[in-house]
Design an enzyme around this catalytic site. Structure first.
Site, PDB file in Angstrom:
ATOM      1  CD  GLU A 289       1.628  -0.922   3.120  1.00  8.75           C
ATOM      2  OE1 GLU A 289       0.550  -0.420   3.162  1.00  8.75           O
ATOM      3  OE2 GLU A 289       2.651  -0.192   3.111  1.00  8.75           O
ATOM      4  CB  THR A 329       4.054   3.320   4.981  1.00 10.27           C
ATOM      5  OG1 THR A 329       3.161   2.129   4.745  1.00 10.27           O
ATOM      6  CG2 THR A 329       5.638   2.636   5.348  1.00 10.27           C
ATOM      7  CG  HIS A 461       0.105  -0.853  -1.248  1.00 15.96           C
ATOM      8  ND1 HIS A 461      -0.777  -0.393  -2.189  1.00 15.96           N
ATOM      9  CD2 HIS A 461       0.611   0.286  -0.433  1.00 15.96           C
ATOM     10  CE1 HIS A 461      -0.555   1.086  -2.135  1.00 15.96           C
ATOM     11  NE2 HIS A 461       0.240   1.449  -0.863  1.00 15.96           N
ATOM     12  CG  ASP A 513       2.663  -0.070   7.482  1.00 18.51           C
ATOM     13  OD1 ASP A 513       1.765  -0.863   7.749  1.00 18.51           O
ATOM     14  OD2 ASP A 513       3.081   0.434   6.269  1.00 18.51           O
ATOM     15  CG  HIS A 514      -0.977   1.913   8.053  1.00 20.51           C
ATOM     16  ND1 HIS A 514      -1.886   1.435   7.074  1.00 20.51           N
ATOM     17  CD2 HIS A 514       0.411   2.216   7.350  1.00 20.51           C
ATOM     18  CE1 HIS A 514      -1.235   1.406   5.954  1.00 20.51           C
ATOM     19  NE2 HIS A 514      -0.233   1.978   5.872  1.00 20.51           N
TER      20      HIS A 514
END
Length: 652
Positions: A289, A329, A461, A513-514
């Site tokens: 993440e 994501t 996150h 994911d990013h």
């Protein structure tokens, strides 16, 4: 002398409410200006245009919000004005709407803090997945204080309306037929005008993305995103003849080891390798993440928050110049499972008809691998369970439900409470999800099954909470702490896995994911798509730093080539290690589609617009350059063909 607004009689409260909204919206706009003071354009013309564009969209927004009230005031007979029922209805809905709007202003501040944009398709998704979002808000912000503040401000604003005699005038004044018709007609005309002719993208007048975003009205942007969450490529973007588009892409994907199986609108091909393949190695794939490249010391970070990953970079196949395809994501999941450029609108992970696609799982399944997807939260979020379950994976998650759709033929396993040591709004901590994967891998090894285990992490996150005492940054204090905890959890994963009998025959693949943030002043913030990727635990002879510019979609074709596998492919990704690999990266938002080749950047926008830039890596800026038609045709081809194949169900 004390000044008052003009007397509006029966409509006094409504007009006070509308003017209050317009004033508060401009105050919020000024707040965003000050927030991004070093990024926005401050010259007087741009400032005035930003404010007046914002006011224009605010007028449309408050007209839609007030329309029901205007209809009520219009149809209520004069003899019922000021009755108990009239007072209850007017007071209740005025107070409720004011409360909602005050809360929305606060929500816009937190949304800007996270994404540096007004409400968009992310906010639409958050409205759907209320459990995770409410829990995230509770754990990230002092919710009682927030709600208390919203209630207090609502009371203050209603008191101001009262002091200005808005309630008194509304309940003591009669409204003539002419007044009613004029007010209703004006409101309907404004609503029809905005609904028919005004689009949210028209607020994007500035080359500075921040000025354009501040020009918008958050609520208007929200409903615009709600309407346009799915966008058919040919309806919104510049297109070319399909024969030409597929011809360009087939040429780009041409490879001595690839043979196309069709002459039509397809990229399906057979990949062959004359070198004997490696034995079927187990693969543990970790999608991390929000792991920006800028967090690693390898890329210049001085905070030492990724010591383990920095060490892996020295003893793995490390991708030095790789870019994420998107900002969410589900975009990362789409890229690493389908190896496809980002199609406009929603990610394929969230779209209907996304089952039984040809994915990397299909390649593993063809070699009798056991394929599993591990997620520490509820896989209902972002449609993950439906997508992974519908494409061959067995699910392991913390779902509140126990079954998937009847249409999805797969197994879903809940992660039990006794397997969890820490959990927040988004799921269990990274150590716990890794431990669950290790437990399943042990069982797979015992059953002599080669495995492909896909793990999605959650700890990096907001609210950035994780088990105490693991690292030297207190839980819940910063993004840097969450990154460092994820790095710690990865170290623990390798430490535990190295004791397993299956470890020597297992390859670990790690990729983000990013990035943690994707917003900047330009149309696309290129640096905020740069992510790390590692292929770990192959023989030392394979270890290297790949300096070629490439994309998330190239990861699996590269690994399959290292394995020397023969397989069928519908992938747009290519083997980065091939001598004739053409460097490029494909990326975008849900509306912008980008092809980058070295420092040249082409951006396709909806409304069939395009722009061509050169990217200055040293200051991460874009400078407009003259259009290049062949570059434009290639950019169009990547996205037009990807959209065509999915929408016409040719990726099944």
């Amino acid at each position: 002398m004390k000044k008052h607004l003009p007397k509006f009689g029966r409509y006094s409260l409504l007009f006070h409410f509308m003017i209050w909204f317009l004033i508060m919206s401009q105050i919020l706009r000024f707040t965003f200006f000050i927030w991004q003071y070093d990024e926005v354009t401050w010259n007087i013309i741009d400032l005035i245009r930003t404010l007046f564009t914002g006011l224009f969209f605010d007028i449309g927004t408050i007209t839609f919000i007030s329309l029901a009230g205007i209809v009520y005031y219009t149809i209520m007979p004069n003899r019922f004005i000021g009755t108990l029922l009239d007072k209850i209805l007017v007071c209740f809905f005025t107070a409720l709407t004011t409360f909602i709007l005050v809360f929305t202003f606060f929500a816009e501040l937190t949304f800007w803090d996270e994404f540096k944009t007004r409400f968009n398709f992310i906010a639409v998704d958050y409205l759907i997945y209320t459990h995770e979002v409410v829990a995230n808000i509770e754990q990230s912000y002092p919710l009682p204080l927030l709600i208390g503040g919203v209630l207090l401000l609502t009371a203050v604003f209603l008191f101001i309306f009262h002091k200005r005699k808005a309630f008194t005038d509304t309940f003591s004044s009669k409204a003539g037929l002419k007044t009613r018709i004029v007010v209703l007609s004006c409101a309907l005309a404004i609503a029809l005008f905005f609904g028919s002719f005004i689009h949210n993208y028209q607020a994007e007048w500035s080359s500075n993305r921040y000025n354009s975003e501040i020009s918008k009205s958050g609520i208007y942007s929200f409903f615009a995103a709600f309407r346009n969450n799915q966008m058919k490529y040919v309806d919104f973007y510049t297109s070319i003849d399909n024969d030409k588009a597929f011809g360009i892409i087939k040429e780009k994907l041409k490879n001595p080891n690839a043979r196309y199986n069709s002459m039509g609108y397809s990229i399906h091909r057979t990949i062959t390798d004359s070198t004997p393949s490696l034995e079927n190695k187990n693969v543990v794939f970790v999608l991390v993440e929000s792991l920006s490249g800028s967090f690693l010391k390898e890329f210049g970070n001085k905070e030492n928050i990724t010591p383990f990953m920095d060490s892996l970079a020295q003893k793995s196949i490390f991708f030095n110049d790789l870019y994420a395809t998107g900002t969410r994501t589900v975009r990362g999941m789409e890229a690493v499972t389908l190896c496809i450029p980002p199609t406009p609108g929603q990610s394929i992970v969230k779209r209907p008809e996304n089952q039984n696609l040809y994915t990397v799982c299909s390649v593993f399944k063809s070699r009798a691998y056991d394929c599993n997807f591990f997620y520490g939260g509820d896989g209902y979020f972002d449609n993950m369970n439906a997508y992974f379950g519908g494409n061959g994976f067995t699910i392991y998650d913390r779902g509140r439900g126990s079954v998937l759709s009847d249409k999805i033929k797969t197994t879903r396993n809940n992660i039990n409470d006794n397997e969890v040591t820490f959990e927040n709004a988004w799921g269990i901590c990274d150590e716990d999800i890794f431990n669950k994967m290790l437990k399943v891998a042990d069982a797979q090894y015992k059953d002599s099954k080669p495995f492909f285990n896909f793990v999605m992490t959650t700890s990096n996150h907001r609210p950035f909470t994780y088990p105490e005492g693991k690292i030297d940054i207190p839980s819940g204090t910063s993004r840097e702490g969450a990154v460092k905890y994820t790095d710690f959890a990865l170290r623990q994963l390798f430490k535990k896995a190295s004791t397993k009998p299956w470890f020597k025959n297992t390859v670990f693949v790690i990729i983000a994911d990013h990035c943690a943030s994707s917003a900047g002043k330009d149309e696309i913030d290129v640096a905020n798509y740069h992510i790390p990727a590692f292929i770990v635990n192959l023989s030392e002879q394979y270890n290297q730093k790949i300096m070629k510019q490439c994309s998330q979609i190239d990861l699996w074709p590269t690994l399959f080539s290292i394995f020397h596998w023969n397989y069928e492919s519908d992938f747009f990704g290519k083997n980065v290690l091939a001598s004739k690999f053409e460097e490029r990266a494909l990326m975008g938002t849900y509306r912008k589609l980008v092809l980058m080749k070295k420092e040249k950047v082409m951006i396709l926008s909806d409304q069939k617009k395009q722009a061509f830039y050169t990217w200055n890596k040293s200051d991460n800026s874009l400078k407009s350059i003259p259009m290049n038609q062949s570059f434009l045709d290639e950019t169009i081809s990547w996205y037009q063909t990807a959209d065509y194949l999915f929408t016409n169900k040719l990726l099944k």
